[in-house]
Scaffold this active site. Sequence first.
Site, PDB file in Angstrom:
ATOM      1  N   GLU A  35      -2.533  -3.765  -3.548  1.00 51.49           N
ATOM      2  CA  GLU A  35      -2.120  -2.621  -4.392  1.00 51.49           C
ATOM      3  C   GLU A  35      -3.145  -2.357  -5.502  1.00 51.49           C
ATOM      4  OE1 GLU A  35       2.023  -1.970  -4.859  1.00 51.49           O
ATOM      5  OE2 GLU A  35       2.507  -3.237  -3.139  1.00 51.49           O
TER       6      GLU A  35
HETATM    7  C1  LIG Z   1      -1.834  -9.790   2.225  1.00 58.48           C
HETATM    8  C2  LIG Z   1      -2.247  -8.350   2.141  1.00 58.48           C
HETATM    9  C3  LIG Z   1      -1.291  -7.356   2.264  1.00 58.48           C
HETATM   10  C4  LIG Z   1      -1.660  -6.006   2.240  1.00 58.48           C
HETATM   11  N1  LIG Z   1      -0.707  -5.035   2.461  1.00 58.48           N
HETATM   12  C5  LIG Z   1      -1.116  -3.731   2.590  1.00 58.48           C
HETATM   13  C6  LIG Z   1      -0.177  -2.713   2.966  1.00 58.48           C
HETATM   14  O1  LIG Z   1       1.009  -2.959   3.156  1.00 58.48           O
HETATM   15  N2  LIG Z   1      -0.644  -1.449   3.130  1.00 58.48           N
HETATM   16  C7  LIG Z   1      -1.950  -1.112   2.932  1.00 58.48           C
HETATM   17  O2  LIG Z   1      -2.299   0.051   3.094  1.00 58.48           O
HETATM   18  N3  LIG Z   1      -2.857  -2.064   2.552  1.00 58.48           N
HETATM   19  C8  LIG Z   1      -2.474  -3.349   2.391  1.00 58.48           C
HETATM   20  N4  LIG Z   1      -3.384  -4.323   2.033  1.00 58.48           N
HETATM   21  C9  LIG Z   1      -4.763  -3.937   1.770  1.00 58.48           C
HETATM   22  C10 LIG Z   1      -5.158  -4.091   0.302  1.00 58.48           C
HETATM   23  O3  LIG Z   1      -4.534  -3.105  -0.474  1.00 58.48           O
HETATM   24  C11 LIG Z   1      -6.678  -4.053   0.255  1.00 58.48           C
HETATM   25  O4  LIG Z   1      -7.120  -5.294   0.793  1.00 58.48           O
HETATM   26  C12 LIG Z   1      -7.219  -3.855  -1.131  1.00 58.48           C
HETATM   27  O5  LIG Z   1      -6.916  -2.566  -1.585  1.00 58.48           O
HETATM   28  C13 LIG Z   1      -8.755  -4.031  -1.212  1.00 58.48           C
HETATM   29  O6  LIG Z   1      -9.412  -3.390  -0.152  1.00 58.48           O
HETATM   30  P1  LIG Z   1     -10.452  -4.235   0.732  1.00 58.48           P
HETATM   31  O7  LIG Z   1      -9.781  -5.473   1.145  1.00 58.48           O
HETATM   32  O8  LIG Z   1     -10.990  -3.362   1.794  1.00 58.48           O
HETATM   33  O9  LIG Z   1     -11.624  -4.620  -0.273  1.00 58.48           O
HETATM   34  P2  LIG Z   1     -12.886  -3.713  -0.664  1.00 58.48           P
HETATM   35  O10 LIG Z   1     -12.452  -2.360  -1.071  1.00 58.48           O
HETATM   36  O11 LIG Z   1     -13.902  -3.837   0.416  1.00 58.48           O
HETATM   37  O12 LIG Z   1     -13.406  -4.493  -1.951  1.00 58.48           O
HETATM   38  C14 LIG Z   1     -14.207  -5.679  -1.897  1.00 58.48           C
HETATM   39  C15 LIG Z   1     -14.572  -6.068  -3.329  1.00 58.48           C
HETATM   40  O13 LIG Z   1     -15.318  -5.005  -3.942  1.00 58.48           O
HETATM   41  C16 LIG Z   1     -14.682  -4.568  -5.126  1.00 58.48           C
HETATM   42  N5  LIG Z   1     -14.843  -3.116  -5.259  1.00 58.48           N
HETATM   43  C17 LIG Z   1     -14.642  -2.135  -4.336  1.00 58.48           C
HETATM   44  N6  LIG Z   1     -14.888  -0.940  -4.861  1.00 58.48           N
HETATM   45  C18 LIG Z   1     -15.250  -1.125  -6.154  1.00 58.48           C
HETATM   46  C19 LIG Z   1     -15.630  -0.273  -7.224  1.00 58.48           C
HETATM   47  N7  LIG Z   1     -15.652   1.071  -7.087  1.00 58.48           N
HETATM   48  N8  LIG Z   1     -15.941  -0.832  -8.417  1.00 58.48           N
HETATM   49  C20 LIG Z   1     -15.889  -2.173  -8.575  1.00 58.48           C
HETATM   50  N9  LIG Z   1     -15.543  -3.036  -7.616  1.00 58.48           N
HETATM   51  C21 LIG Z   1     -15.225  -2.520  -6.412  1.00 58.48           C
HETATM   52  C22 LIG Z   1     -13.204  -4.945  -4.936  1.00 58.48           C
HETATM   53  O14 LIG Z   1     -12.541  -5.044  -6.194  1.00 58.48           O
HETATM   54  C23 LIG Z   1     -13.332  -6.268  -4.214  1.00 58.48           C
HETATM   55  O15 LIG Z   1     -13.587  -7.294  -5.141  1.00 58.48           O
HETATM   56  C24 LIG Z   1      -3.030  -5.660   2.042  1.00 58.48           C
HETATM   57  C25 LIG Z   1      -3.982  -6.669   1.871  1.00 58.48           C
HETATM   58  C26 LIG Z   1      -3.616  -7.996   1.948  1.00 58.48           C
HETATM   59  C27 LIG Z   1      -4.678  -9.039   1.823  1.00 58.48           C
END
Ligand SMILES: Cc1cc2nc3c(=O)[nH]c(=O)nc-3n(C[C@H](O)[C@H](O)[C@H](O)COP(=O)(O)OP(=O)(O)OC[C@H]3O[C@@H](n4cnc5c(N)ncnc54)[C@H](O)[C@@H]3O)c2cc1C
Length: 379
Positions: free
Chosen positions: A363
Site C-alpha cells: 500500500e
Molecule cells: C505481501 C504483499 C501483498 C501485496 N498485496 C497487493 C494487493 O493486494 N494488490 C496490489 O495491487 N498490490 C499488492 N502488493 C504490491 C505492493 O503494493 C507493491 O509491492 C508495492 O507497491 C511496491 O511495488 P514494487 O514491489 O513493484 O516495488 P518497486 O516499485 O519496484 O520499488 C522498488 C524500490 O524502489 C523504490 N522506489 C520506486 N519508485 C520510487 C520513487 N519514485 N522514488 C523513490 N523510491 C522509489 C521503492 O520504494 C522500493 O524501495 C503486495 C505486495 C506484497 C509484497
Amino acid sequence: MNFGPTEDQKSLLERVKRFAVQEIEPIAAEIDLKGIFPDDVISKIGRIGLNGMIIPKEHGGMGLDTVTYAMAIEELSRASASVSATVSVNNSLVCYTLDKFGSENQKMKFLVPLANGTYIGSFAVTEPAAGTDASSMQTTAKREGDSFVLNGTKIFITNAGKSKIALIFAMTDKEKGVKGITSFIVDTSSKGFVVGKIEDKMGIRGSQQAQIFFENLAVPAENMLGKEGEGFKIAMSAIDCGRIGISAQAVGIAQAALDDSVKYAKERFQFGKPIGDFQAIQWKIAEMVTLTNAARLMTLRAAWKKDKGERFTMDASMAKLFASDVAMRVTREAVQVHGGHGYMKGSNVERFFRDAKITEIYEGTSEVQKIVISREMLK
Ligand SMILES: Cc1cc2nc3c(=O)[nH]c(=O)nc-3n(C[C@H](O)[C@H](O)[C@H](O)COP(=O)(O)OP(=O)(O)OC[C@H]3O[C@@H](n4cnc5c(N)ncnc54)[C@H](O)[C@@H]3O)c2cc1C
C-alpha cells in the site's frame, strides 16, 4: 478531545479481543509456519461482521467509524498479522471503494455479500512492470459491444485464489497514462480469469498472494466502477483508507512484541535476577512502549480526520510511515530482549519481526509515503 474509547467501542473491542484470543492466537504460529490461509477463521470473521466494518448497515456492514475500525484491526493484528492483512484488504481496499464509488445496483450486487462475509474480495493494481509506478500498467481493457475485454497480468494480489470478487485496474487508453486507467468489478469465476502461482513469503505467511492472468476476460460494461479513466483516482482513494488499516496492523504487531517482551523480561532470570532488572532491558521496554503509543495516536488521528470528512491523505501517509518503522524497531528489540530464544522458529517475536517488514512495503512503500508527505508540505 477524548482519548478514551466510548462504551460502544469498548464492547466491540472486547468481542474482537475474545475472538482473537480464542480463535486466532491458537492457530497463528501454525498458519505462519505452514503458509496456510485459515479458511475457517476468515469465514467466522465474515460471519461476525468484521469484513465490512466501515460499511453502512443497509449495505451489509457494521456501520462503524474508521477510528473503531483501526482499533479492531490492531486487535486482530496482535494475534496474527496474516489474518489482519486479509481483513484489512477486504474492508479498506474493496468494501470502502465499492461504497464510495459504486452505483446502488453495484452495491446491492457486490458490496452487500462482501461486507456481510459471504464473499472475500481482492484489489489488483500491481503488475510485473508496474509497482510504485502504476502508469506503466500493461493490462488492457478494450470495449467490445456491451463488454470490456481484459488481457494482462497482475502480481502479489492479496486474497487472489480466495476471493469471489476482484476490483481490477486496467488501461482503457494507454495514451493518457494514469488518466487512461479504469476500474472494473470482476467475478473471479468468469472465463478468462486465471489464478497463477501462490507466493511463498518472508512474513504474513498465512495470508495469500498470487498472480492473476486475464485471457480475453469479458467484463460487462455495467461492472465498470466509477467512470472511464477514473481508475487511478479510485485506486489512490482506496489506498489512502488502506494506509490507516496498515498503520493499525503495524501498531498491533508492535504491541504484541512489546507484550511478550515485558512478560519475558519478568520471567527470564540471569545473574540471579529477572533481566528486567537490568537497565539495558528497561530502556528497551521504555522506548518500545513510547514508540508504540505514538504510532497508535498517529493512526487514530488519521482515522479521526477521515471520520470528520477532512482530507486525510497526508495523515494516513505519516501514520503508515511512522507506524511501520516503529513495528520494525520494536520487533527487532523484542527479538533482542528474548536473546537466542527469540531467534528460534516457534517463538512469537521471530514471527512478529518477519511480519513487521511488509508494513513498510505494501500500500505504498515508505519512500512513497515520504513523496506524498513532502508533496503536500511543499505545494
Ligand atoms: C505481501 C504483499 C501483498 C501485496 N498485496 C497487493 C494487493 O493486494 N494488490 C496490489 O495491487 N498490490 C499488492 N502488493 C504490491 C505492493 O503494493 C507493491 O509491492 C508495492 O507497491 C511496491 O511495488 P514494487 O514491489 O513493484 O516495488 P518497486 O516499485 O519496484 O520499488 C522498488 C524500490 O524502489 C523504490 N522506489 C520506486 N519508485 C520510487 C520513487 N519514485 N522514488 C523513490 N523510491 C522509489 C521503492 O520504494 C522500493 O524501495 C503486495 C505486495 C506484497 C509484497
